[in-house]
Motif scaffolding. Structure first.
Motif, PDB file in Angstrom:
ATOM      1  N   SER A 169      34.864  26.941  37.446  1.00  0.00           N
ATOM      2  CA  SER A 169      34.517  26.574  38.570  1.00  0.00           C
ATOM      3  C   SER A 169      32.992  26.867  38.536  1.00  0.00           C
ATOM      4  O   SER A 169      31.979  27.166  38.681  1.00  0.00           O
ATOM      5  N   ALA A 170      33.395  28.077  38.526  1.00  0.00           N
ATOM      6  CA  ALA A 170      31.829  29.182  38.225  1.00  0.00           C
ATOM      7  C   ALA A 170      31.044  27.965  37.163  1.00  0.00           C
ATOM      8  O   ALA A 170      29.168  28.202  37.174  1.00  0.00           O
ATOM      9  N   VAL A 197      29.430  27.574  49.626  1.00  0.00           N
ATOM     10  CA  VAL A 197      29.293  25.895  49.743  1.00  0.00           C
ATOM     11  C   VAL A 197      30.067  25.075  49.265  1.00  0.00           C
ATOM     12  O   VAL A 197      31.316  24.487  50.113  1.00  0.00           O
ATOM     13  N   ILE A 198      30.449  25.214  47.360  1.00  0.00           N
ATOM     14  CA  ILE A 198      30.869  24.246  46.864  1.00  0.00           C
ATOM     15  C   ILE A 198      32.557  25.038  46.800  1.00  0.00           C
ATOM     16  O   ILE A 198      33.382  23.470  47.347  1.00  0.00           O
ATOM     17  N   ASP A 199      33.093  25.889  46.713  1.00  0.00           N
ATOM     18  CA  ASP A 199      34.161  26.258  46.505  1.00  0.00           C
ATOM     19  C   ASP A 199      34.193  26.890  47.537  1.00  0.00           C
ATOM     20  O   ASP A 199      34.240  28.307  47.958  1.00  0.00           O
ATOM     21  N   GLN A 200      35.883  27.542  47.370  1.00  0.00           N
ATOM     22  CA  GLN A 200      36.929  28.295  49.025  1.00  0.00           C
ATOM     23  C   GLN A 200      36.970  29.240  47.770  1.00  0.00           C
ATOM     24  O   GLN A 200      37.690  28.937  47.098  1.00  0.00           O
ATOM     25  N   PRO A 201      37.844  30.323  48.453  1.00  0.00           N
ATOM     26  CA  PRO A 201      37.577  31.814  47.961  1.00  0.00           C
ATOM     27  C   PRO A 201      39.235  31.549  46.876  1.00  0.00           C
ATOM     28  O   PRO A 201      39.283  31.971  45.981  1.00  0.00           O
ATOM     29  N   HIS A 202      40.382  31.197  48.025  1.00  0.00           N
ATOM     30  CA  HIS A 202      41.252  30.884  47.357  1.00  0.00           C
ATOM     31  C   HIS A 202      41.665  29.547  46.029  1.00  0.00           C
ATOM     32  O   HIS A 202      42.424  30.356  45.273  1.00  0.00           O
ATOM     33  N   GLU A 211      31.374  40.678  45.498  1.00  0.00           N
ATOM     34  CA  GLU A 211      31.799  39.966  46.254  1.00  0.00           C
ATOM     35  C   GLU A 211      32.339  38.081  45.033  1.00  0.00           C
ATOM     36  O   GLU A 211      32.751  37.388  45.459  1.00  0.00           O
ATOM     37  N   LEU A 212      31.005  37.926  44.081  1.00  0.00           N
ATOM     38  CA  LEU A 212      30.819  36.794  42.970  1.00  0.00           C
ATOM     39  C   LEU A 212      32.124  37.436  42.153  1.00  0.00           C
ATOM     40  O   LEU A 212      32.964  35.793  42.362  1.00  0.00           O
ATOM     41  N   PHE A 213      32.407  38.333  41.424  1.00  0.00           N
ATOM     42  CA  PHE A 213      33.486  38.911  41.087  1.00  0.00           C
ATOM     43  C   PHE A 213      34.526  39.019  41.748  1.00  0.00           C
ATOM     44  O   PHE A 213      35.686  38.064  40.911  1.00  0.00           O
ATOM     45  N   SER A 214      34.583  38.905  42.454  1.00  0.00           N
ATOM     46  CA  SER A 214      35.747  39.230  43.486  1.00  0.00           C
ATOM     47  C   SER A 214      37.096  37.049  44.360  1.00  0.00           C
ATOM     48  O   SER A 214      37.899  37.118  43.573  1.00  0.00           O
ATOM     49  N   TYR A 215      35.335  36.979  44.083  1.00  0.00           N
ATOM     50  CA  TYR A 215      35.568  35.017  44.288  1.00  0.00           C
ATOM     51  C   TYR A 215      36.177  34.873  42.671  1.00  0.00           C
ATOM     52  O   TYR A 215      37.559  33.873  42.440  1.00  0.00           O
ATOM     53  N   PHE A 216      35.931  35.613  41.486  1.00  0.00           N
ATOM     54  CA  PHE A 216      36.319  35.288  39.756  1.00  0.00           C
ATOM     55  C   PHE A 216      38.096  35.931  39.208  1.00  0.00           C
ATOM     56  O   PHE A 216      38.575  35.236  38.775  1.00  0.00           O
ATOM     57  N   LYS A 217      37.988  36.226  40.541  1.00  0.00           N
ATOM     58  CA  LYS A 217      39.695  37.127  40.564  1.00  0.00           C
ATOM     59  C   LYS A 217      39.615  38.138  39.240  1.00  0.00           C
ATOM     60  O   LYS A 217      40.585  38.603  38.431  1.00  0.00           O
ATOM     61  N   PHE A 218      38.121  39.169  39.416  1.00  0.00           N
ATOM     62  CA  PHE A 218      38.447  40.078  38.194  1.00  0.00           C
ATOM     63  C   PHE A 218      39.160  41.293  38.646  1.00  0.00           C
ATOM     64  O   PHE A 218      38.790  41.255  39.445  1.00  0.00           O
ATOM     65  N   TYR A 219      39.283  42.101  38.081  1.00  0.00           N
ATOM     66  CA  TYR A 219      39.989  43.213  37.679  1.00  0.00           C
ATOM     67  C   TYR A 219      39.222  44.162  38.341  1.00  0.00           C
ATOM     68  O   TYR A 219      37.872  43.992  37.624  1.00  0.00           O
ATOM     69  N   ASN A 220      39.335  45.368  39.303  1.00  0.00           N
ATOM     70  CA  ASN A 220      38.214  46.212  39.337  1.00  0.00           C
ATOM     71  C   ASN A 220      37.732  46.516  38.293  1.00  0.00           C
ATOM     72  O   ASN A 220      36.645  46.953  38.435  1.00  0.00           O
ATOM     73  N   SER A 221      38.547  47.256  37.137  1.00  0.00           N
ATOM     74  CA  SER A 221      37.711  48.292  36.471  1.00  0.00           C
ATOM     75  C   SER A 221      36.812  46.606  35.971  1.00  0.00           C
ATOM     76  O   SER A 221      35.226  47.876  35.497  1.00  0.00           O
ATOM     77  N   ILE A 222      37.033  45.820  35.312  1.00  0.00           N
ATOM     78  CA  ILE A 222      36.097  44.943  34.926  1.00  0.00           C
ATOM     79  C   ILE A 222      34.702  44.919  35.690  1.00  0.00           C
ATOM     80  O   ILE A 222      33.368  44.427  35.099  1.00  0.00           O
ATOM     81  N   LYS A 223      35.323  44.106  37.224  1.00  0.00           N
ATOM     82  CA  LYS A 223      34.021  44.124  37.990  1.00  0.00           C
ATOM     83  C   LYS A 223      33.190  45.642  37.941  1.00  0.00           C
ATOM     84  O   LYS A 223      31.854  45.312  37.775  1.00  0.00           O
ATOM     85  N   TRP A 224      34.039  47.056  38.044  1.00  0.00           N
ATOM     86  CA  TRP A 224      33.180  48.430  37.943  1.00  0.00           C
ATOM     87  C   TRP A 224      32.655  48.410  36.630  1.00  0.00           C
ATOM     88  O   TRP A 224      31.037  48.673  36.814  1.00  0.00           O
ATOM     89  N   PHE A 225      33.211  48.128  35.626  1.00  0.00           N
ATOM     90  CA  PHE A 225      31.965  48.085  33.918  1.00  0.00           C
ATOM     91  C   PHE A 225      30.969  46.365  33.924  1.00  0.00           C
ATOM     92  O   PHE A 225      29.731  47.349  33.878  1.00  0.00           O
ATOM     93  N   ILE A 226      30.895  45.210  34.548  1.00  0.00           N
ATOM     94  CA  ILE A 226      29.858  44.813  34.464  1.00  0.00           C
ATOM     95  C   ILE A 226      28.620  44.907  35.514  1.00  0.00           C
ATOM     96  O   ILE A 226      28.433  45.265  35.214  1.00  0.00           O
ATOM     97  N   ILE A 227      29.178  45.575  36.672  1.00  0.00           N
ATOM     98  CA  ILE A 227      28.278  45.773  38.169  1.00  0.00           C
ATOM     99  C   ILE A 227      27.266  47.596  36.953  1.00  0.00           C
ATOM    100  O   ILE A 227      26.109  47.352  37.392  1.00  0.00           O
ATOM    101  N   LEU A 228      28.299  47.849  37.097  1.00  0.00           N
ATOM    102  CA  LEU A 228      27.760  49.539  36.565  1.00  0.00           C
ATOM    103  C   LEU A 228      26.413  49.457  35.129  1.00  0.00           C
ATOM    104  O   LEU A 228      25.752  49.318  35.176  1.00  0.00           O
ATOM    105  N   LEU A 229      27.294  48.816  33.718  1.00  0.00           N
ATOM    106  CA  LEU A 229      26.500  47.947  32.903  1.00  0.00           C
ATOM    107  C   LEU A 229      25.075  47.691  33.534  1.00  0.00           C
ATOM    108  O   LEU A 229      24.112  47.191  33.086  1.00  0.00           O
ATOM    109  N   VAL A 230      24.859  46.184  34.388  1.00  0.00           N
ATOM    110  CA  VAL A 230      23.934  45.421  35.042  1.00  0.00           C
ATOM    111  C   VAL A 230      22.998  46.466  36.125  1.00  0.00           C
ATOM    112  O   VAL A 230      21.524  46.768  35.152  1.00  0.00           O
TER     113      VAL A 230
END
Length: 162
Positions: A158-159, A147-152, A95-114
């Protein structure tokens, strides 16, 4: 609607990959005793003991619920609770990476890495509170971002500001 289905499919595959690697890490789901396991068990049997004041109450409460209320083995109940925290971390990261508008491949890589780091896999089978604390810190950061920023309007700047 389409985004929800695609997100659900991505999260299901992440959960599946993480589950397979976690089972390979500890195929018998054996409980690993950390340094505080004995004292947590002692506190769960007597919450008014002297050592109860010096221990965090979350694991003694979980042990008490598993042993006395649910009548199951407390070790498996702790592993189940830690597994839920673990999956919660992957969901919050997605969800956080979706807010950051990361590509799905980057989301996958970082989440699996962590989540596939051996240390985090270790904490899933241990009574160390680090996995719970990391989940709570990530939940706090996620809540602040919502709370601070809207997703759009949410961007990487902001992060950094948060």
């Amino acid at each position: 609607m389409k985004y929800i289905k695609i997100q659900t499919i991505h999260l299901a595959f992440i959960f599946l990959v993480v589950s397979i690697f976690a089972l390979l890490y500890n195929p018998n789901s054996q409980f690993i005793y950390g340094g505080d396991a004995g004292s947590y068990l002692e506190v769960s049997e007597n919450f008014s003991s002297i050592s109860a004041a010096s221990r965090p109450p979350i694991y003694p409460i979980i042990i008490f619920i598993g042993n006395n209320i649910l009548k199951i083995n407390w070790k498996y109940f702790i592993i189940f609770c830690n597994w839920m925290f673990y999956l919660g971390i992957s969901y919050l990261l997605w969800e956080l990476f979706s807010y950051f508008k990361f590509y799905n491949s980057i989301k996958w890589f970082i989440i699996l890495l962590v989540l596939l780091s051996p240390r985090i896999l270790y904490y899933k089978y241990d009574l160390s509170p680090e996995l719970l604390f990391s989940y709570l810190i990530l939940l706090l950061f996620y809540s602040i971002c919502k709370v601070i920023d809207q997703p759009h309007r949410f961007k990487l700047s902001s992060a950094i500001r948060i």
